[in-house]
Write an enzyme that holds these catalytic residues in place. Structure first.
Site, PDB file in Angstrom:
ATOM      1  N   CYS A   1       0.840  -1.215   0.000  1.00  0.00           N
ATOM      2  CA  CYS A   1       0.000   0.000   0.000  1.00  0.00           C
ATOM      3  C   CYS A   1       0.872   1.261   0.000  1.00  0.00           C
ATOM      4  O   CYS A   1       1.498   1.591   1.012  1.00  0.00           O
ATOM      5  CB  CYS A   1      -0.910  -0.022   1.238  1.00  0.00           C
ATOM      6  SG  CYS A   1      -1.797   1.515   1.538  1.00  0.00           S
TER       7      CYS A   1
ATOM      8  N   CYS B   1      -0.073   4.090   2.474  1.00  0.00           N
ATOM      9  CA  CYS B   1       0.298   3.739   3.849  1.00  0.00           C
ATOM     10  C   CYS B   1       1.693   4.257   4.197  1.00  0.00           C
ATOM     11  O   CYS B   1       1.974   4.621   5.336  1.00  0.00           O
ATOM     12  CB  CYS B   1       0.263   2.225   4.041  1.00  0.00           C
ATOM     13  SG  CYS B   1      -1.365   1.470   3.830  1.00  0.00           S
TER      14      CYS B   1
END
Length: 320
Positions: A87, A90
């Site tokens: 991700c 993230c």
């Protein structure tokens, strides 16, 4: 697990806050703990105790979820960061959360959970996208958002969580009072304040700079250093600075001195407009010098000051 759709709307994540029974993992946690050896259990207990005393960022798994999230949330809010290696957003969000957790000084805890390794936790929260951030207080989710957010916006979100829970969770106020006492007793700040009271601006600035050299992220020292530098300039300002600047519009040093005089006289908008205009008219090192001075001037004002926000946008337009 199937990778969540990163386009999932944050409102959907927020909607599930307060509707999750976190005890669903309790039995699983208990069973896992029973299977561990006494030696392993002692080691984990020691780690949890160390975290409770001084670390406000913890990696959480299914086996530690009950103690690190549910139980700790009875004292302070636990902000759950659901992330994964693949991700990309993230990688922007998690470091910001970690910085804010350190800044919070124990008034809240950041629990980092890898959803790939802990799929049952993600399922428990009904997570559809990551990053997803959920505040847990008193054993229940209370607030949530999805997607990477600007650090200033995250700080406001955390502040709202703390304000809503301060009277319910005793650990918040205790941590805040402890942090305040520590700051008051910090001999480095005391030395700087003593120098400031003597009017020794150079020594006060040096004292705050030494703190920043040791702790580059110390916002209190950074703000104080900016204030000291400005106070010294304001006290030594030439009373004819504005008049001289009007007569020499191409002189960046004259414009900077005039802007300082205007801020000292509470003519903040005039000072910002003056320096932004100078940025537009200059180039090279002169332009960069004015830009740096204006950015430092922004730090004199509280976060969220609309005059600063407007001036930042104008500065960006002038530069690009």
């Amino acid at each position: 697990m199937t990778r969540p759709d990163p386009r999932q709307n944050a409102a959907e994540s927020a909607a599930m806050a307060g509707a999750v029974d976190l005890s669903a993992l309790k039995n699983k946690t208990t069973e896992s703990s029973r299977g561990a050896s006494t030696q392993r259990g002692s080691a984990q207990g020691g780690a949890a105790q160390a975290n409770a005393g001084g670390s406000w960022v913890v990696d959480v798994t299914e086996s530690t979820f009950q103690s690190e999230v549910v139980e700790r949330s009875m004292q302070v809010p636990v902000v759950v960061d659901l992330w994964a290696d693949w991700c990309e957003p993230c990688k922007q969000l998690s470091p910001a959360l970690e910085r804010l957790a350190a800044e919070g000084g124990g008034s809240w805890v950041l629990a980092k959970i890898d959803v790939e390794a802990n799929q049952r936790i993600a399922q428990l929260f009904g997570v559809q996208s990551i990053p997803t951030v959920i505040a847990v207080a008193g054993g229940q989710p209370v607030e949530a958002f999805a997607g990477a957010q600007p650090e200033a916006q995250i700080r406001e979100w955390i502040t709202s969580v703390l304000d809503a829970q301060r009277d319910q969770l005793p650990g918040i106020r205790a941590a805040e009072e402890s942090a305040g006492a520590s700051e008051e007793e910090d001999p480095r700040f005391t030395a700087a304040e003593d120098a400031l009271e003597r009017g020794d601006y150079a020594e006060a600035a040096s004292a705050y700079q030494r703190i920043l050299d040791a702790e580059p992220d110390n916002e209190q020292a950074r703000a104080a250093l900016t204030q000291v530098r400005f106070t010294e300039r304001a006290e030594n300002a030439d009373p004819t600075a504005i008049e001289r600047a009007e007569a020499a519009p191409e002189d960046p040093d004259a414009q900077i001195a005039a802007a300082d005089a205007e801020v000292a006289a509470q003519r903040v908008q005039a000072a910002f407009d003056r320096l932004i205009g100078t940025v537009k008219r200059t180039s090279g090192e002169d332009r960069d010098s004015v830009r740096r001075h204006l950015i430092e001037m922004f730090e004199l004002f509280p976060e969220g000051d609309e005059r600063v926000a407007t001036a930042r946008r104008s500065l960006a337009s002038a530069l690009f």
